[in-house]
Motif scaffolding. Structure first.
Motif, mmCIF file in Angstrom:
data_model
loop_
_atom_site.group_PDB
_atom_site.id
_atom_site.type_symbol
_atom_site.label_atom_id
_atom_site.label_comp_id
_atom_site.label_asym_id
_atom_site.label_seq_id
_atom_site.Cartn_x
_atom_site.Cartn_y
_atom_site.Cartn_z
ATOM 1 N N ASP A 179 0.847 -1.199 0.000
ATOM 2 C CA ASP A 179 0.000 0.000 0.000
ATOM 3 C C ASP A 179 0.881 1.247 0.000
ATOM 4 O OD1 ASP A 179 -2.401 -1.417 0.130
ATOM 5 O OD2 ASP A 179 -2.320 -1.539 2.309
ATOM 6 N N ARG A 180 0.377 2.290 -0.629
ATOM 7 C CA ARG A 180 1.096 3.552 -0.602
ATOM 8 C C ARG A 180 0.104 4.714 -0.683
ATOM 9 N NH1 ARG A 180 4.275 6.034 -5.304
ATOM 10 N NH2 ARG A 180 3.348 7.854 -4.299
ATOM 11 N N GLY A 181 0.491 5.827 -0.116
ATOM 12 C CA GLY A 181 -0.345 7.010 -0.223
ATOM 13 C C GLY A 181 -0.131 7.685 -1.567
ATOM 14 N N ALA A 182 -0.917 8.682 -1.834
ATOM 15 C CA ALA A 182 -0.767 9.428 -3.084
ATOM 16 C C ALA A 182 0.575 10.159 -3.087
ATOM 17 C CB ALA A 182 -1.906 10.425 -3.229
ATOM 18 N N CYS A 183 1.187 10.260 -4.257
ATOM 19 C CA CYS A 183 2.453 10.986 -4.369
ATOM 20 C C CYS A 183 2.193 12.485 -4.182
ATOM 21 C CB CYS A 183 3.111 10.718 -5.719
ATOM 22 S SG CYS A 183 2.272 11.517 -7.118
ATOM 23 N N VAL A 184 3.250 13.272 -4.103
ATOM 24 C CA VAL A 184 3.083 14.709 -3.845
ATOM 25 C C VAL A 184 2.298 15.392 -4.962
ATOM 26 C CG1 VAL A 184 5.117 14.912 -2.386
ATOM 27 C CG2 VAL A 184 5.346 15.195 -4.857
ATOM 28 N N TYR A 185 2.406 14.882 -6.187
ATOM 29 C CA TYR A 185 1.617 15.439 -7.283
ATOM 30 C C TYR A 185 0.127 15.223 -7.029
ATOM 31 C CZ TYR A 185 5.937 15.533 -10.114
ATOM 32 O OH TYR A 185 7.195 15.767 -10.610
ATOM 33 N N CYS A 186 -0.217 13.943 -6.807
ATOM 34 C CA CYS A 186 -1.632 13.591 -6.656
ATOM 35 C C CYS A 186 -2.235 14.188 -5.388
ATOM 36 C CB CYS A 186 -1.808 12.078 -6.679
ATOM 37 S SG CYS A 186 -1.458 11.347 -8.308
ATOM 38 N N GLN A 187 -1.423 14.318 -4.351
ATOM 39 C CA GLN A 187 -1.916 14.964 -3.141
ATOM 40 C C GLN A 187 -2.464 16.349 -3.460
ATOM 41 O OE1 GLN A 187 0.957 14.991 0.077
ATOM 42 N NE2 GLN A 187 1.542 12.876 -0.334
ATOM 43 N N ARG A 188 -1.769 17.053 -4.360
ATOM 44 C CA ARG A 188 -2.156 18.417 -4.695
ATOM 45 C C ARG A 188 -3.508 18.455 -5.418
ATOM 46 N NH1 ARG A 188 1.906 22.211 -5.358
ATOM 47 N NH2 ARG A 188 0.201 23.598 -6.027
ATOM 48 N N TRP A 189 -3.607 17.684 -6.527
ATOM 49 C CA TRP A 189 -4.841 17.802 -7.299
ATOM 50 C C TRP A 189 -6.010 17.057 -6.647
ATOM 51 C CZ3 TRP A 189 -7.175 13.461 -9.122
ATOM 52 C CH2 TRP A 189 -6.386 12.354 -9.454
ATOM 53 N N ILE A 190 -5.721 15.996 -5.869
ATOM 54 C CA ILE A 190 -6.787 15.313 -5.147
ATOM 55 C C ILE A 190 -7.398 16.251 -4.101
ATOM 56 C CG2 ILE A 190 -7.188 13.526 -3.384
ATOM 57 C CD1 ILE A 190 -5.439 11.666 -5.042
ATOM 58 N N LYS A 191 -6.536 16.998 -3.421
ATOM 59 C CA LYS A 191 -7.016 17.986 -2.463
ATOM 60 C C LYS A 191 -7.797 19.080 -3.183
ATOM 61 C CE LYS A 191 -5.473 21.130 1.184
ATOM 62 N NZ LYS A 191 -4.291 21.660 1.931
ATOM 63 N N ARG A 192 -7.328 19.473 -4.358
ATOM 64 C CA ARG A 192 -7.980 20.548 -5.095
ATOM 65 C C ARG A 192 -9.428 20.220 -5.433
ATOM 66 N NH1 ARG A 192 -6.169 22.890 -11.112
ATOM 67 N NH2 ARG A 192 -7.867 24.407 -11.287
ATOM 68 N N ILE A 193 -9.716 18.966 -5.777
ATOM 69 C CA ILE A 193 -11.077 18.602 -6.138
ATOM 70 C C ILE A 193 -11.865 18.045 -4.945
ATOM 71 C CG2 ILE A 193 -10.459 18.182 -8.539
ATOM 72 C CD1 ILE A 193 -10.581 15.183 -7.969
ATOM 73 N N GLY A 194 -11.232 18.000 -3.770
ATOM 74 C CA GLY A 194 -11.949 17.565 -2.569
ATOM 75 C C GLY A 194 -12.122 16.079 -2.462
ATOM 76 N N ALA A 195 -11.255 15.292 -3.116
ATOM 77 C CA ALA A 195 -11.365 13.831 -3.074
ATOM 78 C C ALA A 195 -10.622 13.264 -1.870
ATOM 79 C CB ALA A 195 -10.840 13.234 -4.377
ATOM 80 N N ARG A 196 -10.737 11.953 -1.692
ATOM 81 C CA ARG A 196 -10.065 11.248 -0.600
ATOM 82 C C ARG A 196 -9.035 10.282 -1.156
ATOM 83 N NH1 ARG A 196 -15.323 11.920 1.149
ATOM 84 N NH2 ARG A 196 -15.628 12.396 3.354
ATOM 85 N N SER A 197 -7.946 10.123 -0.414
ATOM 86 C CA SER A 197 -6.943 9.101 -0.736
ATOM 87 C C SER A 197 -6.701 8.294 0.526
ATOM 88 C CB SER A 197 -5.636 9.763 -1.197
ATOM 89 O OG SER A 197 -4.644 8.780 -1.439
ATOM 90 N N VAL A 198 -6.948 6.982 0.438
ATOM 91 C CA VAL A 198 -6.825 6.126 1.625
ATOM 92 C C VAL A 198 -5.821 5.008 1.399
ATOM 93 C CG1 VAL A 198 -9.181 6.583 2.369
ATOM 94 C CG2 VAL A 198 -8.766 4.654 0.862
#
Length: 272
Positions: free
Chosen positions: A253-272
Motif C-alpha cells: 500500500d502507498r499514499g498518493a504521491c506529492v503530485y496527486c496529493q495536490r490535485w486530489i485535495k484541489r477537487i476535494g477527493a479522498r486518498s486512503v
C-alpha cells in the motif's frame, strides 16, 4: 437489539387489529421509558404520565385479547385525549418523542453517510488489490534505469455508487485514454518534484477512465465531483532496500504521491 421505533400518528378506525395493538404497545413502551427517566427537572407530572401509560396498556390488552374492536379503542382513546383526560401528559410525551426522533434521524443520516464512505474506501482498496492479484509477479516501469522501478496501481471508487470502481496504472504507456486539456488543467501549477510527470500517475489514469464514462460531460476542473471520489494506490516493490530494511518483492500500500496529493485535495477527493 430492536430497531428504533419512530412515533407514528394514531391509526384510523379502519386499521386492522394487529396494527392497532402494535401502535398502543409501542406508545406504551415509549411512555414507560419517559416515566423511568423522570426527575425534578423533567417538566412533566409523573402521576399524569403514569396514568397515560396505564391507558395505553389498557387498550393494548383489550385489543390484543379481542375484547374490544380496534375502532372502539381508537375512538375512545382519542375522546379521552380530546377531553383533556391526560392533563397534558400526551403533549409532553409528543414533545419528548419529537426530540428523540429528530436526534435519531440525524444519527441515522450521519451513519448512512459514513457507511457510504466506508463502502467506497473498501471498493477502492478491493479494486487496487484486484489489479495486484492479476499481476502477482509485479509490474515494472518501462523507463530505462539501472535499478528496476515498480509501477503504481490504483482503485477509484465513487461514494454512493456501489459497484462503480475504476482501475488506474502509472505510466502513460499503460493509460487507457490520452491526456486531455482537462487533465492538463487539473495538474497545472504543480511543482515538478518527482522523477515522473504528474500526468503519468495511476490516480490520473483512474480519473481518466471515470471521465470517459460517467463523467463524459465534465468540461472543467471545477465540475469534477471530487468529493465523491476515493482513491487507493499500491506500488510494486521489486525487492531490496525499503525503508532502510532489506525486503522481498511484493505489492505494498502507498499514499498518493506529492503530485496527486495536490490535485486530489484541489477537487476535494479522498486518498486512503
Amino acid at each position: 437489539m430492536e430497531p428504533y421505533q419512530f412515533y407514528t400518528p394514531l391509526p384510523p378506525a379502519t386499521a386492522d387489529r394487529d396494527t392497532v395493538k402494535v401502535w398502543f404497545f409501542q406508545r406504551k413502551l415509549q411512555v414507560s421509558a419517559l416515566c423511568s427517566s423522570h426527575d425534578p427537572s423533567s417538566g412533566f407530572s409523573l402521576d399524569e404520565m403514569t396514568k397515560l401509560k396505564a391507558k395505553l396498556t389498557f387498550y393494548e390488552s383489550r385489543v390484543g385479547l379481542n375484547e374490544m374492536t380496534p375502532a372502539v379503542a381508537i375512538t375512545q382513546f382519542q375522546q379521552w385525549l380530546d377531553a383533556y383526560g391526560d392533563y397534558g401528559a400526551w403533549q409532553n410525551y409528543l414533545n419528548d418523542q419529537t426530540r428523540k426522533d429528530t436526534a435519531e434521524r440525524e444519527r441515522q443520516r450521519v451513519e448512512a453517510e459514513a457507511r457510504k464512505i466506508r463502502d467506497a474506501e473498501n471498493a477502492a482498496r478491493s479494486t487496487a488489490t484486484g489489479i495486484c492479484a492479476q499481476y502477482r509477479g509485479g509490474l515494472l516501469s518501462s523507463r530505462a534505469s539501472e535499478t528496476p522501478v515498480g509501477r503504481v496501481v490504483c482503485g477509484l471508487a465513487v461514494i454512493g455508487s456501489p459497484g462503480a470502481a475504476y482501475q488506474g496504472f502509472s505510466g502513460q504507456d499503460m493509460h487507457q485514454y490520452p491526456t486531455t486539456p482537462l487533465i492538463t488543467a487539473l495538474v497545472s501549477g504543480i511543482t515538478l518534484s518527482e522523477k515522473w510527470p504528474p500526468e503519468s500517475c495511476a490516480e490520473v489514469d483512474a480519473l481518466k477512465r471515470w471521465l470517459n464514462g460517467p463523467g463524459a460531460a465534465i468540461n472543467s476542473v471545477e465540475k469534477i465531483p471530487g468529493e465523491t471520489f476515493v482513491f487507493h494506490a499500491r506500488v510494486w516493490h521489486p525487492g531490496g532496500k525499503w525503508g532502510g530494511k532489506e525486503t522481498s518483492p511484493g505489492w505494498k500500500d502507498r499514499g498518493a504521491c506529492v503530485y496527486c496529493q495536490r490535485w486530489i485535495k484541489r477537487i476535494g477527493a479522498r486518498s486512503v
